[in-house]
Scaffold this motif. Structure first.
Motif, short mmCIF file in Angstrom:
data_model
loop_
_atom_site.label_atom_id
_atom_site.label_comp_id
_atom_site.label_asym_id
_atom_site.label_seq_id
_atom_site.Cartn_x
_atom_site.Cartn_y
_atom_site.Cartn_z
N LEU A 15 0.85 -1.27 0.01
CA LEU A 15 -0.03 -0.06 0.14
C LEU A 15 0.85 1.26 0.02
O LEU A 15 2.17 1.01 0.07
CB LEU A 15 -0.99 0.05 1.27
CG LEU A 15 -1.66 -1.27 1.59
CD1 LEU A 15 -2.22 -1.13 2.92
CD2 LEU A 15 -2.72 -1.34 0.45
N ILE A 16 0.33 2.41 -0.14
CA ILE A 16 0.98 3.53 -0.15
C ILE A 16 0.44 4.36 1.35
O ILE A 16 -0.51 4.44 1.51
CB ILE A 16 0.80 4.60 -1.30
CG1 ILE A 16 1.33 3.80 -2.54
CG2 ILE A 16 1.37 5.77 -1.24
CD1 ILE A 16 0.96 4.43 -3.80
N GLY A 40 -0.28 13.37 0.76
CA GLY A 40 -0.80 14.54 1.68
C GLY A 40 -1.80 14.30 2.43
O GLY A 40 -2.75 15.24 2.93
N ALA A 41 -1.81 12.74 2.80
CA ALA A 41 -3.33 12.49 3.80
C ALA A 41 -2.55 11.59 4.95
O ALA A 41 -2.95 10.38 5.01
CB ALA A 41 -4.26 11.93 2.95
N ARG A 63 -3.29 4.46 1.06
CA ARG A 63 -3.99 4.47 -0.42
C ARG A 63 -3.66 3.11 -0.86
O ARG A 63 -2.60 2.48 -0.92
CB ARG A 63 -3.07 5.42 -1.17
CG ARG A 63 -3.68 5.65 -2.63
CD ARG A 63 -2.83 6.95 -3.10
NE ARG A 63 -2.92 6.64 -4.72
CZ ARG A 63 -2.34 7.31 -5.66
NH1 ARG A 63 -2.13 8.67 -5.30
NH2 ARG A 63 -2.55 7.01 -7.07
N VAL A 64 -5.02 2.52 -1.61
CA VAL A 64 -4.81 1.26 -2.09
C VAL A 64 -5.23 1.47 -3.46
O VAL A 64 -6.41 1.51 -3.90
CB VAL A 64 -5.66 0.38 -1.30
CG1 VAL A 64 -6.05 -1.14 -1.57
CG2 VAL A 64 -5.93 0.31 0.17
N CYS A 65 -4.40 0.75 -4.16
CA CYS A 65 -4.64 0.75 -5.79
C CYS A 65 -5.35 -0.72 -6.05
O CYS A 65 -4.89 -1.59 -5.68
CB CYS A 65 -3.35 0.76 -6.47
SG CYS A 65 -3.89 0.73 -8.35
N TYR A 66 -6.24 -0.75 -6.84
CA TYR A 66 -7.02 -1.89 -7.33
C TYR A 66 -7.00 -2.23 -8.82
O TYR A 66 -7.68 -3.29 -8.97
CB TYR A 66 -8.69 -1.84 -6.77
CG TYR A 66 -9.51 -0.85 -7.42
CD1 TYR A 66 -9.92 -1.04 -8.62
CD2 TYR A 66 -9.53 0.28 -6.48
CE1 TYR A 66 -10.66 0.16 -9.13
CE2 TYR A 66 -10.16 1.45 -7.09
CZ TYR A 66 -10.96 1.20 -8.31
OH TYR A 66 -11.75 2.27 -8.90
N ALA A 67 -5.93 -1.57 -9.35
CA ALA A 67 -5.85 -2.10 -10.92
C ALA A 67 -4.69 -2.82 -11.43
O ALA A 67 -4.42 -2.97 -12.49
CB ALA A 67 -6.22 -0.85 -11.63
N ASN A 68 -3.98 -3.23 -10.34
CA ASN A 68 -2.62 -3.64 -10.69
C ASN A 68 -2.40 -5.11 -10.70
O ASN A 68 -1.32 -5.60 -11.51
CB ASN A 68 -1.48 -3.32 -9.59
CG ASN A 68 -1.11 -1.78 -9.80
OD1 ASN A 68 -1.50 -0.92 -10.58
ND2 ASN A 68 -0.62 -1.15 -8.56
N LEU A 69 -3.22 -5.77 -10.32
CA LEU A 69 -2.99 -7.37 -10.39
C LEU A 69 -4.46 -8.12 -11.34
O LEU A 69 -5.49 -7.40 -11.33
CB LEU A 69 -3.28 -7.93 -9.11
CG LEU A 69 -2.37 -7.28 -8.01
CD1 LEU A 69 -2.53 -7.87 -6.57
CD2 LEU A 69 -0.94 -7.98 -8.54
#
Length: 113
Positions: free
Chosen positions: A66-67, A73-74, A79-85
C-alpha cells in the motif's frame, strides 16, 4: 480498441468491490475516493494513525503493498490501488489485506511509535 477498454473497466468494478470489502474492518465512513480513479483512500483508526508504520507492517506481515497516506498529503490514511493485479490475485491480496487491517484494528499493527 473500445472492446478491450470496456472489458478492463468491467474487471475493475469487481476488483474495486473486493478491495472495498477488504477495507471493511476500518469501519463505516473510513473509505474515500474511487470515483474516476483506480485507488481508494482509507482512514486508519486513531490508535494506528502512523500510516508509514501501518503500511510497513501490512507489507511485512501480510504481504500487501500500500502507499502511506502521508506520501499523498493525507497522513493517517492508506492508499490502495485496485488495478495492478489480475482478478484472482486481487482476490488473494484482498483477503490478506482484510486480515491485516483486522489485526491493525484489534491493536496488533501500525501503532504510533
Amino acid at each position: 480498441g473500445r472492446g478491450w477498454v470496456s472489458q478492463r473497466v468491467a474487471g475493475l468494478a469487481e476488483q474495486k468491490a473486493l478491495v472495498l470489502a477488504a477495507l471493511a474492518p476500518l469501519g463505516d465512513g473510513a473509505v474515500q475516493g474511487g470515483s474516476g480513479a483506480i485507488y481508494l483512500v482509507a482512514r486508519l483508526p486513531p490508535h494506528a494513525a502512523d500510516d508509514v508504520a501501518a503500511v510497513r507492517t501490512l507489507a511485512e506481515e501480510h504481504g500487501v503493498a500500500l502507499i502511506p497516506g502521508s506520501a499523498c498529503g493525507a497522513p493517517g490514511h492508506i492508499r490502495v490501488c485496485y488495478a495492478n493485479l489480475p482478478l484472482e490475485q486481487t482476490r488473494e491480496a484482498a483477503a490478506r489485506l482484510r486480515r491485516g487491517l483486522q489485526a491493525l484494528v484489534d491493536g496488533g499493527a501500525g501503532r504510533r511509535a
